[in-house]
Scaffold this motif. Structure first.
Motif, PDB file in Angstrom:
ATOM      1  N   SER A   2       0.795  -1.217   0.000  1.00  0.00           N
ATOM      2  CA  SER A   2       0.000   0.000   0.000  1.00  0.00           C
ATOM      3  C   SER A   2       0.831   1.272   0.000  1.00  0.00           C
ATOM      4  N   HIS A   3       2.131   1.163  -0.043  1.00  0.00           N
ATOM      5  CA  HIS A   3       2.970   2.361  -0.020  1.00  0.00           C
ATOM      6  C   HIS A   3       2.773   3.180  -1.288  1.00  0.00           C
ATOM      7  N   GLN A   4       2.520   4.457  -1.133  1.00  0.00           N
ATOM      8  CA  GLN A   4       2.441   5.382  -2.260  1.00  0.00           C
ATOM      9  C   GLN A   4       3.672   6.279  -2.157  1.00  0.00           C
ATOM     10  N   ALA A   5       4.823   5.703  -2.355  1.00  0.00           N
ATOM     11  CA  ALA A   5       6.075   6.408  -2.117  1.00  0.00           C
ATOM     12  C   ALA A   5       6.437   7.318  -3.280  1.00  0.00           C
ATOM     13  N   PHE A   6       7.053   8.419  -2.955  1.00  0.00           N
ATOM     14  CA  PHE A   6       7.679   9.254  -3.961  1.00  0.00           C
ATOM     15  C   PHE A   6       8.882   9.924  -3.346  1.00  0.00           C
ATOM     16  N   PRO A  22      16.103  25.403 -10.040  1.00  0.00           N
ATOM     17  CA  PRO A  22      15.858  24.109  -9.413  1.00  0.00           C
ATOM     18  C   PRO A  22      15.200  23.130 -10.380  1.00  0.00           C
ATOM     19  N   ILE A  23      15.591  21.867 -10.230  1.00  0.00           N
ATOM     20  CA  ILE A  23      14.902  20.759 -10.879  1.00  0.00           C
ATOM     21  C   ILE A  23      14.423  19.864  -9.743  1.00  0.00           C
ATOM     22  N   ILE A  24      13.130  19.649  -9.668  1.00  0.00           N
ATOM     23  CA  ILE A  24      12.554  18.789  -8.638  1.00  0.00           C
ATOM     24  C   ILE A  24      12.154  17.490  -9.320  1.00  0.00           C
ATOM     25  N   ARG A  25      12.770  16.384  -8.890  1.00  0.00           N
ATOM     26  CA  ARG A  25      12.481  15.070  -9.462  1.00  0.00           C
ATOM     27  C   ARG A  25      11.540  14.315  -8.546  1.00  0.00           C
ATOM     28  N   VAL A  26      10.481  13.765  -9.114  1.00  0.00           N
ATOM     29  CA  VAL A  26       9.520  12.965  -8.371  1.00  0.00           C
ATOM     30  C   VAL A  26       9.519  11.574  -8.983  1.00  0.00           C
ATOM     31  N   GLU A  27       9.790  10.560  -8.172  1.00  0.00           N
ATOM     32  CA  GLU A  27       9.728   9.168  -8.602  1.00  0.00           C
ATOM     33  C   GLU A  27       8.582   8.525  -7.842  1.00  0.00           C
ATOM     34  N   MET A  28       7.628   7.946  -8.576  1.00  0.00           N
ATOM     35  CA  MET A  28       6.451   7.376  -7.920  1.00  0.00           C
ATOM     36  C   MET A  28       5.887   6.239  -8.756  1.00  0.00           C
ATOM     37  N   PHE A  29       4.975   5.480  -8.115  1.00  0.00           N
ATOM     38  CA  PHE A  29       4.301   4.407  -8.826  1.00  0.00           C
ATOM     39  C   PHE A  29       3.497   4.968  -9.987  1.00  0.00           C
ATOM     40  N   ALA A  30       3.449   4.222 -11.062  1.00  0.00           N
ATOM     41  CA  ALA A  30       2.637   4.590 -12.217  1.00  0.00           C
ATOM     42  C   ALA A  30       1.166   4.482 -11.857  1.00  0.00           C
ATOM     43  N   GLY A  31       0.325   5.191 -12.594  1.00  0.00           N
ATOM     44  CA  GLY A  31      -1.110   5.047 -12.429  1.00  0.00           C
ATOM     45  C   GLY A  31      -1.862   6.329 -12.138  1.00  0.00           C
ATOM     46  N   VAL A  64       9.864  20.560 -12.854  1.00  0.00           N
ATOM     47  CA  VAL A  64       9.432  19.372 -12.124  1.00  0.00           C
ATOM     48  C   VAL A  64       9.440  18.210 -13.111  1.00  0.00           C
ATOM     49  N   LEU A  65      10.213  17.181 -12.801  1.00  0.00           N
ATOM     50  CA  LEU A  65      10.303  15.992 -13.644  1.00  0.00           C
ATOM     51  C   LEU A  65       9.651  14.832 -12.901  1.00  0.00           C
ATOM     52  N   ILE A  66       8.705  14.175 -13.523  1.00  0.00           N
ATOM     53  CA  ILE A  66       7.988  13.064 -12.906  1.00  0.00           C
ATOM     54  C   ILE A  66       8.363  11.786 -13.633  1.00  0.00           C
ATOM     55  N   GLU A  67       8.870  10.827 -12.862  1.00  0.00           N
ATOM     56  CA  GLU A  67       9.209   9.520 -13.424  1.00  0.00           C
ATOM     57  C   GLU A  67       8.336   8.479 -12.747  1.00  0.00           C
ATOM     58  N   GLU A  68       7.588   7.741 -13.550  1.00  0.00           N
ATOM     59  CA  GLU A  68       6.701   6.716 -13.022  1.00  0.00           C
ATOM     60  C   GLU A  68       7.306   5.333 -13.232  1.00  0.00           C
ATOM     61  N   MET A  69       7.081   4.467 -12.255  1.00  0.00           N
ATOM     62  CA  MET A  69       7.590   3.099 -12.320  1.00  0.00           C
ATOM     63  C   MET A  69       6.499   2.133 -11.875  1.00  0.00           C
ATOM     64  N   PRO A  70       6.529   0.919 -12.388  1.00  0.00           N
ATOM     65  CA  PRO A  70       5.584  -0.080 -11.876  1.00  0.00           C
ATOM     66  C   PRO A  70       6.006  -0.521 -10.468  1.00  0.00           C
ATOM     67  N   PRO A  71       5.036  -0.919  -9.619  1.00  0.00           N
ATOM     68  CA  PRO A  71       5.365  -1.321  -8.249  1.00  0.00           C
ATOM     69  C   PRO A  71       6.392  -2.443  -8.158  1.00  0.00           C
ATOM     70  N   GLU A  72       6.424  -3.326  -9.157  1.00  0.00           N
ATOM     71  CA  GLU A  72       7.388  -4.431  -9.084  1.00  0.00           C
ATOM     72  C   GLU A  72       8.841  -3.971  -9.220  1.00  0.00           C
ATOM     73  N   ASN A  73       9.063  -2.700  -9.550  1.00  0.00           N
ATOM     74  CA  ASN A  73      10.420  -2.160  -9.609  1.00  0.00           C
ATOM     75  C   ASN A  73      10.816  -1.432  -8.334  1.00  0.00           C
TER      76      ASN A  73
END
Length: 84
Positions: A2-6, A22-31, A64-73
């Protein structure tokens, strides 16, 4: 899982004129929807300007750069997100 990490990482970047911005990078689950990502980018920009902005600095100087990843990563506590 259930983690919605970024993760937010402010980095110094350079504009065409050589100024630091500034460049703000956000890495989070896709969806998330496009609207959710747009709202996140807007609020991250506003938060940066409110807390760290220079006098007269506008939002066009904050990236702001948003990178999405699947939870299995993602692994948290040694457990992969997609393993449940």
């Amino acid at each position: 899982m259930s983690h919605q990490a970024f993760l937010i990482r402010p980095h110094g970047g350079r504009t065409e004129k050589g100024r630091t911005m500034p460049i703000i990078r956000v890495e989070m689950f896709a969806g998330r929807s496009r609207e959710q990502k747009a709202a996140l980018a807007k609020r991250m920009t506003e938060a940066f300007l409110d807390t760290c902005g220079r006098p007269g600095q506008g939002p066009d100087g904050v990236w702001v750069l948003i990178e999405e990843m699947p939870p299995e990563n993602w692994a948290v506590g040694g457990e992969l997100g997609g393993s449940q």
